[in-house]
Scaffold this motif. Structure first.
Motif, PDB file in Angstrom:
ATOM      1  N   THR A   1       0.825  -0.649  -0.354  1.00  0.00           N
ATOM      2  CA  THR A   1      -0.196  -0.019  -0.229  1.00  0.00           C
ATOM      3  C   THR A   1       0.900   1.342  -0.236  1.00  0.00           C
ATOM      4  O   THR A   1       1.824   1.201   0.707  1.00  0.00           O
TER       5      THR A   1
ATOM      6  N   TYR B   1       0.461   5.984  -0.800  1.00  0.00           N
ATOM      7  CA  TYR B   1       0.034   6.772  -0.761  1.00  0.00           C
ATOM      8  C   TYR B   1       0.795   7.780  -1.524  1.00  0.00           C
ATOM      9  O   TYR B   1       1.623   8.410  -1.512  1.00  0.00           O
TER      10      TYR B   1
ATOM     11  N   LYS C   1      -7.870   2.869  -1.760  1.00  0.00           N
ATOM     12  CA  LYS C   1      -8.516   2.255  -0.684  1.00  0.00           C
ATOM     13  C   LYS C   1      -9.109   3.510  -0.035  1.00  0.00           C
ATOM     14  O   LYS C   1     -10.355   2.836   0.367  1.00  0.00           O
ATOM     15  N   ARG C   2      -8.616   4.283   0.134  1.00  0.00           N
ATOM     16  CA  ARG C   2      -9.622   5.525   0.550  1.00  0.00           C
ATOM     17  C   ARG C   2      -8.858   7.127   0.925  1.00  0.00           C
ATOM     18  O   ARG C   2      -7.579   7.091   0.603  1.00  0.00           O
TER      19      ARG C   2
ATOM     20  N   ILE D   1     -15.597   5.688  -2.955  1.00  0.00           N
ATOM     21  CA  ILE D   1     -14.129   5.958  -1.716  1.00  0.00           C
ATOM     22  C   ILE D   1     -14.847   6.386  -0.836  1.00  0.00           C
ATOM     23  O   ILE D   1     -15.276   7.979  -0.515  1.00  0.00           O
TER      24      ILE D   1
ATOM     25  N   PHE E   1      -3.454   3.582  -1.721  1.00  0.00           N
ATOM     26  CA  PHE E   1      -3.879   3.081  -3.093  1.00  0.00           C
ATOM     27  C   PHE E   1      -3.415   1.792  -2.965  1.00  0.00           C
ATOM     28  O   PHE E   1      -1.852   1.673  -1.995  1.00  0.00           O
ATOM     29  N   GLN E   2      -3.482   0.345  -3.491  1.00  0.00           N
ATOM     30  CA  GLN E   2      -3.216  -0.795  -3.839  1.00  0.00           C
ATOM     31  C   GLN E   2      -2.062  -0.682  -4.848  1.00  0.00           C
ATOM     32  O   GLN E   2      -2.075   0.330  -5.969  1.00  0.00           O
TER      33      GLN E   2
END
Lengths: 246, 246
Positions: free
Chosen positions: A10, A12, A31-32, A57, A81-82
Motif C-alpha cells: 500500500t 499513498y 482504498k481511501r 471511496i 492505494f494498492q
C-alpha cells in the motif's frame, strides 16, 4: 497508517493534485482518501469529493495521519492505494536499466507523459516507483503510465523482439540528429552513474547525443528529454498553438 | 573559514573535480586550496598540486575546515575563491528571469556547457549563483561560463538590442520545430513557477515547445535542454562519433 517502506503493498499520494490524478486514472486501486480539516478552502476538494462519490471511496478527515505522513509539507490530501503492475502496450517503450534516483524517476515519468509515451519498462534492481517521493516528483504522471518490471534486459527483449531498439550510449554508432525512428521502438537508457555497457551495442541501432567535450556526459534526465523530444517530433511538429485557451 | 552565506564575497568549491575546474578556468580568482589529509590516495590530487604550483596558490591541509564546510559528504578538497562578475560576449546568450532553484541552476549551467553556450544572463532577483550548492550541482561548469546580472530585462535588451530574441512561453507564437535560428540570438526563459509574462510576446519571436495536454507544462530544465538541443543543432548534426576514444 504507517510511513511507506520499500516494497509495501500500500502506498499513498501526498497532496491534492496527485490525489486527483490517482482518482481519475486508477480509481480501482484506491482504498481511501484522507484529508486535513483545513482542506475546505482548497479548490481541488470538490473535485476529490465528486470522484470519491462516483467511485464509492471513503473520505476520512484525520489531521494526525496527514501530519504524520507529511510532516514538513503543506499537504491537505492523501490518496491511499494498492500498488499494482501494468501490462505494456505494443507501441513505443521507454526502457530504463537500474534507475536509482527517486527525483529523476518522477521527472522522467512526467516528461514521458508530456511527449505521449505511456509505456515504461524498468530493468531491476531499481528505485521503488511507488515510493511517495517518486509519486510526488512525477506530479501524478505515474498514474497515467503502464509500468512493467523485468529481471534482465534479455527477458524483456525475448518478449518484445519484433521492434526497433535504440540504446543511448556514449559509444553509440549514430548521431541522434541523423536517426529516423522506425516504429514501434524502444528507447533504452542506462542508469545515472554508469550508462549502458558495451553489450547494448549489439541491440538494434545505438545512438549518441552529440555534445561538447567540456562535459563528460549529459545527465540521465537531460538525455531522456532530448531523446523523447527528437523521437516524437513527427507527432508534434505540425501543432500551431500549445493550447487553445492559455 | 565560515559557511557560505548569500552575497559573501568569498565562496568555495566542494570536491576534487570542481576544484580542478576552478583552478583551470579561473585561477586568478583562487585565494587558496584546502585539502583533507586523506586526499593523498585521490588521483586528482597531483593535478591540483600541479595547478597550484603553476599559479602560486597555497595548499593547506586542514581536516577540520573540510569537515565544517562539508559535514555530510566525502569531500577531499575545497577551492576558496573571490566571487566575480564577467563580461558577456556578443554570441548566443541564455537569459533566465528570476531563477530560484539552486539544483536547477547548476544543471542548467552544465547543459549550457554541453551544447556550447557560454554566456548566461540572469535577471534579478535570483538564486545566488556562487552558493556552494549551485557550484556542486554544476559540477564545475559554472567556471566555464560568463555570467552577467541585470535588474530588468529592459536593461539587458537596451544593451544588446541588435540580435534575435526567442522568449519561451506557453503562449509562444511559433512551434520550436518550425523555428530556424537567426544568429546571434538570446533564448529567454521564465522561472520555475511562473514562466514569462505576456509582455515578452512583444520581444522577437516567441516560441512554444509542443507537448501533450496531460501535463501543464514542461519544467524549466527540460524546456531549456530541449531549446539548447534544437537551437545548436547545426553545430552538432554532422558529428560522427561523440568522442574519439571512449
Amino acid at each position: 497508517m504507517k510511513l511507506y517502506k520499500k516494497g509495501d503493498e500500500t502506498s499513498y499520494t501526498l497532496g491534492v493534485f496527485p490525489t486527483i490524478e490517482l482518482l481519475i486514472q486508477k480509481p480501482e486501486m484506491v482504498k481511501r482518501v484522507v484529508v486535513h480539516s483545513s482542506i475546505e478552502q482548497n479548490k481541488g476538494y470538490p473535485v476529490i469529493q465528486d470522484l470519491c462519490e462516483k467511485y464509492h471511496i471513503q473520505i476520512d478527515v484525520h489531521d494526525r495521519t496527514i501530519e504524520k505522513l507529511s510532516p514538513k509539507n503543506n499537504c491537505y490530501a492523501i490518496g491511499v492505494f494498492q500498488t499494482y503492475t501494468s501490462l505494456l502496450h505494443n507501441g513505443n517503450h521507454v526502457v530504463l536499466e537500474h534507475p536509482m534516483d527517486m527525483g529523476n524517476m518522477g521527472t522522467i515519468m512526467r516528461t514521458m507523459l508530456g511527449f505521449g509515451y505511456k509505456d515504461l519498462v524498468i530493468i531491476k534492481p531499481a528505485v521503488d516507483i511507488f515510493d511517495p517521493k517518486v509519486i510526488r516528483a512525477s506530479m501524478g504522471a505515474i498514474f497515467h503510465l503502464n509500468i512493467a518490471f523485468y529481471d534482465t534486459f534479455e527477458d524483456y527483449h525475448t518478449q518484445f523482439s519484433k521492434r526497433e531498439f535504440y540504446p543511448f550510449m556514449l559509444k553509440g554508432a549514430q548521431n541522434i540528429h541523423q536517426v529516423k525512428a522506425v516504429k514501434p521502438y524502444s528507447l533504452i537508457f542506462g542508469n545515472e552513474s554508469h550508462g549502458l555497457d558495451d553489450r547494448y551495442l549489439n541491440y538494434g541501432q545505438s545512438v549518441f547525443i552529440p555534445h561538447s567535450e567540456d562535459i563528460d556526459s549529459l545527465n540521465l534526465s537531460m538525455a531522456l528529454t532530448i531523446a523523447l523530444f527528437h523521437f516524437s517530433k513527427e507527432q508534434w511538429e505540425g501543432k500551431e498553438v500549445l493550447k487553445e485557451n492559455v
